[in-house]
Design a protein around this motif. Structure first.
Motif, PDB file in Angstrom:
ATOM      1  N   LYS A 198      39.207 -43.621  -2.277  1.00 44.79           N
ATOM      2  CA  LYS A 198      38.823 -45.010  -2.485  1.00 44.79           C
ATOM      3  C   LYS A 198      38.194 -45.609  -1.250  1.00 44.79           C
ATOM      4  CE  LYS A 198      40.648 -49.367  -4.241  1.00 44.79           C
ATOM      5  NZ  LYS A 198      41.847 -50.084  -4.746  1.00 44.79           N
ATOM      6  N   ASN A 199      38.719 -45.270  -0.065  1.00 41.26           N
ATOM      7  CA  ASN A 199      38.180 -45.819   1.170  1.00 41.26           C
ATOM      8  C   ASN A 199      37.276 -44.817   1.892  1.00 41.26           C
ATOM      9  OD1 ASN A 199      40.246 -44.073   1.799  1.00 41.26           O
ATOM     10  ND2 ASN A 199      40.757 -45.157   3.705  1.00 41.26           N
ATOM     11  N   GLN A 200      36.966 -43.739   1.226  1.00 40.63           N
ATOM     12  CA  GLN A 200      36.099 -42.716   1.820  1.00 40.63           C
ATOM     13  C   GLN A 200      35.107 -42.270   0.755  1.00 40.63           C
ATOM     14  OE1 GLN A 200      38.876 -39.709   2.808  1.00 40.63           O
ATOM     15  NE2 GLN A 200      39.840 -40.841   4.483  1.00 40.63           N
ATOM     16  N   LYS A 201      33.847 -42.562   0.944  1.00 39.67           N
ATOM     17  CA  LYS A 201      32.827 -42.228  -0.043  1.00 39.67           C
ATOM     18  C   LYS A 201      31.672 -41.512   0.643  1.00 39.67           C
ATOM     19  CE  LYS A 201      29.938 -44.180  -3.685  1.00 39.67           C
ATOM     20  NZ  LYS A 201      29.488 -45.419  -4.370  1.00 39.67           N
ATOM     21  N   VAL A 202      31.280 -40.383   0.055  1.00 43.36           N
ATOM     22  CA  VAL A 202      30.185 -39.584   0.598  1.00 43.36           C
ATOM     23  C   VAL A 202      29.098 -39.460  -0.472  1.00 43.36           C
ATOM     24  CG1 VAL A 202      29.484 -37.319   1.458  1.00 43.36           C
ATOM     25  CG2 VAL A 202      31.680 -38.294   2.152  1.00 43.36           C
ATOM     26  N   THR A 203      27.862 -39.721  -0.102  1.00 46.23           N
ATOM     27  CA  THR A 203      26.707 -39.537  -0.984  1.00 46.23           C
ATOM     28  C   THR A 203      25.664 -38.700  -0.251  1.00 46.23           C
ATOM     29  OG1 THR A 203      25.733 -41.619  -0.203  1.00 46.23           O
ATOM     30  CG2 THR A 203      27.091 -41.711  -2.206  1.00 46.23           C
ATOM     31  N   SER A 204      24.898 -37.909  -1.042  1.00 42.00           N
ATOM     32  CA  SER A 204      23.893 -37.014  -0.453  1.00 42.00           C
ATOM     33  C   SER A 204      22.568 -37.193  -1.163  1.00 42.00           C
ATOM     34  CB  SER A 204      24.341 -35.550  -0.541  1.00 42.00           C
ATOM     35  OG  SER A 204      25.528 -35.342   0.205  1.00 42.00           O
ATOM     36  N   LEU A 205      21.489 -37.036  -0.412  1.00 45.25           N
ATOM     37  CA  LEU A 205      20.127 -37.105  -0.938  1.00 45.25           C
ATOM     38  C   LEU A 205      19.405 -35.827  -0.520  1.00 45.25           C
ATOM     39  CD1 LEU A 205      17.778 -38.611  -2.288  1.00 45.25           C
ATOM     40  CD2 LEU A 205      17.265 -39.634  -0.051  1.00 45.25           C
ATOM     41  N   VAL A 206      18.894 -35.083  -1.519  1.00 46.14           N
ATOM     42  CA  VAL A 206      18.204 -33.813  -1.262  1.00 46.14           C
ATOM     43  C   VAL A 206      16.711 -34.014  -1.480  1.00 46.14           C
ATOM     44  CG1 VAL A 206      18.016 -31.385  -1.885  1.00 46.14           C
ATOM     45  CG2 VAL A 206      20.237 -32.531  -2.005  1.00 46.14           C
ATOM     46  N   GLN A 207      15.929 -33.708  -0.466  1.00 47.21           N
ATOM     47  CA  GLN A 207      14.468 -33.751  -0.550  1.00 47.21           C
ATOM     48  C   GLN A 207      13.929 -32.413  -0.040  1.00 47.21           C
ATOM     49  OE1 GLN A 207      13.580 -37.224   1.839  1.00 47.21           O
ATOM     50  NE2 GLN A 207      13.523 -38.556   0.046  1.00 47.21           N
ATOM     51  N   LYS A 208      13.539 -31.569  -0.994  1.00 46.16           N
ATOM     52  CA  LYS A 208      13.081 -30.210  -0.683  1.00 46.16           C
ATOM     53  C   LYS A 208      14.171 -29.472   0.096  1.00 46.16           C
ATOM     54  CE  LYS A 208       8.148 -31.262  -0.884  1.00 46.16           C
ATOM     55  NZ  LYS A 208       6.859 -31.226  -0.173  1.00 46.16           N
ATOM     56  N   ASN A 209      13.894 -29.136   1.340  1.00 42.03           N
ATOM     57  CA  ASN A 209      14.877 -28.378   2.113  1.00 42.03           C
ATOM     58  C   ASN A 209      15.608 -29.258   3.117  1.00 42.03           C
ATOM     59  OD1 ASN A 209      12.662 -28.838   3.686  1.00 42.03           O
ATOM     60  ND2 ASN A 209      12.675 -26.842   4.686  1.00 42.03           N
ATOM     61  N   GLU A 210      15.589 -30.572   2.923  1.00 40.42           N
ATOM     62  CA  GLU A 210      16.293 -31.498   3.808  1.00 40.42           C
ATOM     63  C   GLU A 210      17.354 -32.243   3.012  1.00 40.42           C
ATOM     64  OE1 GLU A 210      15.421 -35.194   6.916  1.00 40.42           O
ATOM     65  OE2 GLU A 210      13.820 -34.357   5.697  1.00 40.42           O
ATOM     66  N   VAL A 211      18.557 -32.323   3.602  1.00 39.10           N
ATOM     67  CA  VAL A 211      19.672 -33.025   2.964  1.00 39.10           C
ATOM     68  C   VAL A 211      20.156 -34.118   3.909  1.00 39.10           C
ATOM     69  CG1 VAL A 211      22.006 -32.836   2.054  1.00 39.10           C
ATOM     70  CG2 VAL A 211      20.368 -30.992   1.655  1.00 39.10           C
ATOM     71  N   THR A 212      20.229 -35.342   3.397  1.00 43.29           N
ATOM     72  CA  THR A 212      20.749 -36.477   4.156  1.00 43.29           C
ATOM     73  C   THR A 212      22.043 -36.933   3.503  1.00 43.29           C
ATOM     74  OG1 THR A 212      18.519 -37.179   4.767  1.00 43.29           O
ATOM     75  CG2 THR A 212      20.279 -38.805   4.997  1.00 43.29           C
ATOM     76  N   SER A 213      23.122 -36.956   4.296  1.00 43.35           N
ATOM     77  CA  SER A 213      24.441 -37.331   3.781  1.00 43.35           C
ATOM     78  C   SER A 213      24.894 -38.626   4.443  1.00 43.35           C
ATOM     79  CB  SER A 213      25.441 -36.206   4.050  1.00 43.35           C
ATOM     80  OG  SER A 213      26.714 -36.544   3.548  1.00 43.35           O
ATOM     81  N   PHE A 237      20.181 -32.743   7.850  1.00 45.97           N
ATOM     82  CA  PHE A 237      19.952 -31.350   8.226  1.00 45.97           C
ATOM     83  C   PHE A 237      18.785 -30.792   7.434  1.00 45.97           C
ATOM     84  CE2 PHE A 237      24.593 -31.852   8.844  1.00 45.97           C
ATOM     85  CZ  PHE A 237      24.656 -31.584  10.202  1.00 45.97           C
ATOM     86  N   MET A 238      18.094 -29.867   8.064  1.00 42.40           N
ATOM     87  CA  MET A 238      17.046 -29.097   7.380  1.00 42.40           C
ATOM     88  C   MET A 238      17.497 -27.642   7.338  1.00 42.40           C
ATOM     89  SD  MET A 238      13.526 -30.639   9.001  1.00 42.40           S
ATOM     90  CE  MET A 238      12.563 -29.632   7.863  1.00 42.40           C
ATOM     91  N   ALA A 239      17.369 -27.010   6.167  1.00 41.22           N
ATOM     92  CA  ALA A 239      17.781 -25.614   6.018  1.00 41.22           C
ATOM     93  C   ALA A 239      17.162 -25.060   4.745  1.00 41.22           C
ATOM     94  CB  ALA A 239      19.301 -25.480   5.965  1.00 41.22           C
ATOM     95  N   GLN A 240      17.130 -23.735   4.663  1.00 41.34           N
ATOM     96  CA  GLN A 240      16.645 -23.050   3.472  1.00 41.34           C
ATOM     97  C   GLN A 240      17.591 -21.891   3.176  1.00 41.34           C
ATOM     98  OE1 GLN A 240      15.131 -23.143   0.488  1.00 41.34           O
ATOM     99  NE2 GLN A 240      13.250 -23.740   1.534  1.00 41.34           N
ATOM    100  N   PRO A 241      18.332 -21.908   2.107  1.00 39.81           N
ATOM    101  CA  PRO A 241      18.349 -22.942   1.071  1.00 39.81           C
ATOM    102  C   PRO A 241      18.970 -24.234   1.584  1.00 39.81           C
ATOM    103  CG  PRO A 241      20.050 -21.323   0.659  1.00 39.81           C
ATOM    104  CD  PRO A 241      19.243 -20.796   1.799  1.00 39.81           C
ATOM    105  N   PRO A 242      18.756 -25.354   0.893  1.00 40.00           N
ATOM    106  CA  PRO A 242      19.284 -26.634   1.373  1.00 40.00           C
ATOM    107  C   PRO A 242      20.780 -26.529   1.657  1.00 40.00           C
ATOM    108  CG  PRO A 242      17.817 -26.990  -0.479  1.00 40.00           C
ATOM    109  CD  PRO A 242      17.988 -25.516  -0.364  1.00 40.00           C
ATOM    110  N   PRO A 243      21.224 -27.119   2.749  1.00 38.65           N
ATOM    111  CA  PRO A 243      22.632 -26.948   3.156  1.00 38.65           C
ATOM    112  C   PRO A 243      23.577 -27.818   2.346  1.00 38.65           C
ATOM    113  CG  PRO A 243      21.524 -28.401   4.675  1.00 38.65           C
ATOM    114  CD  PRO A 243      20.474 -27.948   3.703  1.00 38.65           C
ATOM    115  N   GLN A 244      24.826 -27.423   2.375  1.00 34.38           N
ATOM    116  CA  GLN A 244      25.901 -28.268   1.872  1.00 34.38           C
ATOM    117  C   GLN A 244      26.482 -29.044   3.052  1.00 34.38           C
ATOM    118  OE1 GLN A 244      28.727 -25.809  -0.123  1.00 34.38           O
ATOM    119  NE2 GLN A 244      27.325 -25.264  -1.795  1.00 34.38           N
TER     120      GLN A 244
END
Length: 616
Positions: free
Chosen positions: A420-435, A396-403
């Motif tokens: 244990k069987n469910q893992k979420v990681t996020s990468l924030v680059q400026k105003n874009e967040v990739t989960s 997603f792209m948003a300002q401010p960066p989304p949750q």
């Protein structure tokens, strides 16, 4: 013989002729000796002066100076008296008062110095009116007769020369100044115009008797340093203001003020923000009206801003704006931005300059907006299977960066709530967040996977139904405040129910139009059945069973933007090979007459007949 004088005479004795010459010489010597003795007696005893040695007088005041004198003269003559103010150049000095009407006094002394005594009576008293500071000094008395008396009562002969002291509170305070810079400047009047870094010296002088104490005041605050000079070695803008020199003695005080201005290059640039329109008024509550250098300014998409660039400088600066794309606006300190979009983000520069120097300051504008998809579809959402798990990405792209949070079969999964069987990681680059969601579990059944991005301005949902036959993606988004979202959801639900009811009505109507019409004769043959002919209100039930085994309908793979609907459970088909007793099923059949001219028979009482049909 004058009243205050002393006389003498010579006696001549008879002599012989032969001694005439020597006798005459003797007489001359005696006469000269006696004359000298008389002169010494005249200077020492006959010429006296009684007057005060120190006479104080207030400025603009009046003073009486009593004075008596004696003199010697061999003749009866009229005496004139003169008062002179001692002067270094003129001897005996400047004439200020006299009894001789033919003499002219100094212009400054006219009508102020008055000789009130009679010199022929030995009175030399003097009155001074409207005393001035220039009147201060030593004074000399001189007398002159109309025959041969000419005498000055000078200090060198041991006489008193009165000193008149004009006392007063300080007055005529003056400030002189100098500026030591590239070009030396000086003056006696203000304002003083200096440039930052110059050395400025202020000198204060005041007339008073006794001498005053001098001190300096800036504005309403005393300057610790006292004295006639005040030096500012390197003047700064903060040193600008009014400087006052105050002179004090026991009689009073006086002061003089001068204005000091400092020229300096532009500095302290600030930005004053006015929000012309707001989509969400709560967003700007508590927002500072001014933004200093380096601060970030957050505005909402669709808003309009008016930004004023304010600069501290002397002389005033001219300003202009430089936009993020490098374009320079006209000479103005006001910048207007209307209907903001994400393209308006960036660094805005306000440049100011005056005759001394120039400067520029920058603020960073961020435009806030609700989460939305990336322009690259490949980065929006993907989901694939890996061994005994599946891996899903959403961006997603948003300002401010989304949750970003995930929902798997209705269960919320976030970075902080991972299992244990469910893992979420996020990468924030400026105003874009990739989960990224890594889920390990049963892959033989379908899963309902939803990726949700949200910030203050809205929420975006992407639905990724995972099926054993493949994965598909549907998306839906909504923006606005929670109240707006709730109202929109209710309206959407009501609209969906309306469309569903309309669709069901149209489907039923079409089925009736397309079904073939059959006559009563085609449905029931009364000659072969042995049963009485049924009218249109007769209902016949039958337990007709299916001929073959029914298989579950799998159907076509789901297409994008189609929610996963659970398949309805299919009733279990009875096994025909068993010896269990057959169940009886009934069916209602309704017959209509093809010919509308034939009216159906009217039955007195509605009868219902049943028929059991068995399959062999």
């Amino acid at each position: 013989m004058p009243k205050y004088g002393r006389g003498w005479q010579a006696v001549f004795l008879p002599l012989k002729k032969k001694n005439l010459v020597s006798h005459m010489v003797t007489q001359i010597i005696l006469i000269l000796a006696f004359f000298c003795k008389g002169m010494l007696s005249q200077q020492g005893l006959s010429f006296t002066l009684e007057v005060s040695r120190y006479v104080p007088v207030h400025r603009n005041g009046c003073v009486h100076i009593p004075c008596q004198f004696t003199y010697y003269s061999s003749w009866r003559e009229t005496i004139s008296a003169y008062w002179f103010k001692s002067h270094a150049v003129r001897v005996p000095g400047l004439l200020v008062a006299t009894t001789n009407g033919r003499m002219m006094v100094e212009e400054s002394a006219k009508n102020r110095f008055h000789f009130i005594g009679d010199p022929n009576q030995g009175n030399c008293s003097l009155i001074i009116m409207n005393a001035e500071a220039e009147d201060e000094g030593r004074y000399l008395l001189r007398i002159e007769g109309d025959v041969d008396v000419k005498y000055s009562y000078v200090a060198s002969k041991g006489y008193t020369q009165p000193y008149i002291s004009v006392i007063d509170q300080p007055w005529d305070v003056q400030i002189t100044w100098t500026i030591n810079s590239i070009s030396h400047q000086e003056g006696t009047t203000g304002p003083i115009v200096a440039q930052e870094g110059d050395a400025v010296t202020l000198v204060c002088d005041a007339n008073s008797n006794p001498d005053p104490n001098l001190n300096w005041i800036k504005g309403n605050h005393d300057i610790p340093m006292q004295g006639k000079e005040y030096v500012i070695s390197q003047i700064k803008p903060e040193d600008a203001g009014e400087y006052q020199c105050q002179a004090k003695n026991q009689l009073g005080s006086a002061s003089q003020t001068i204005l000091v201005t400092v020229r300096y290059s532009p500095r302290n640039v600030t930005f004053s923000i006015t929000r012309i329109s707001r989509r969400d008024p709560t967003f700007s509550q508590g927002f500072p009206p001014e933004v200093a250098h380096g601060n970030k300014l957050m505005a909402q998409e669709g808003e309009s801003l008016r930004i004023l660039c304010q600069v501290d400088s002397n002389p005033p600066s001219s300003t202009h704006w430089i936009k993020p794309d490098g374009k320079t606006l006209k000479q103005a300190n006001l910048l207007e931005l209307t209907e903001l979009t994400a393209e308006d983000e960036g660094a805005y520069v306000c440049r100011a300059n005056n005759i001394i120097d120039s400067t520029q300051e920058t603020f960073q504008l961020y435009v806030a907006y609700a989460p939305k998809l990336n322009e690259d579809p490949q980065r929006n959402a993907t989901c694939w299977q890996q061994d005994n798990s599946f891996l899903c990405n959403c961006s997603f792209m948003a300002q401010p960066p989304p949750q970003v949070q995930w929902q798997v079969d209705g269960e919320i999964i976030t970075e902080k709530k991972s299992k244990k069987n469910q893992k979420v990681t996020s990468l924030v680059q400026k105003n874009e967040v990739t989960s990224t969601l890594n889920w390990t579990g049963n892959l033989e059944v379908d899963h309902d996977i939803i990726c949700i991005g949200h910030n203050f301005f809205g929420t975006y949902r992407m639905q990724l139904p995972f099926s054993a036959l493949g994965a598909s993606i549907t998306t839906e988004s909504y923006t606005g405040s929670p109240a707006t979202v709730l109202i929109s959801g209710l309206c959407g639900a009501l609209l969906g129910v309306g469309f569903f009811m309309l669709g069901m009505f149209l489907l039923k109507f079409c089925k009736r139009k397309l079904s073939p019409k059959a006559s009563c004769e085609e449905i029931v043959d009364p000659t072969n059945s042995g049963y009485p002919k049924a009218n249109n209100n007769s209902l016949i039930y039958s337990n007709i069973l299916p001929v073959g085994q029914r298989t579950p309908h799998v159907g076509q793979p789901k297409i994008p933007r189609q929610k996963n609907v659970k398949q309805e459970q299919i009733p279990k088909i009875p096994d025909l090979t068993t010896d269990k007793a057959d169940e009886v099923h009934y069916a209602a059949l309704e017959f209509k007459f093809k010919n509308s001219n034939i009216s159906p028979p009217i039955a007195e009482e509605e009868t219902v007949e049943y028929s059991a049909i068995r399959q062999k």
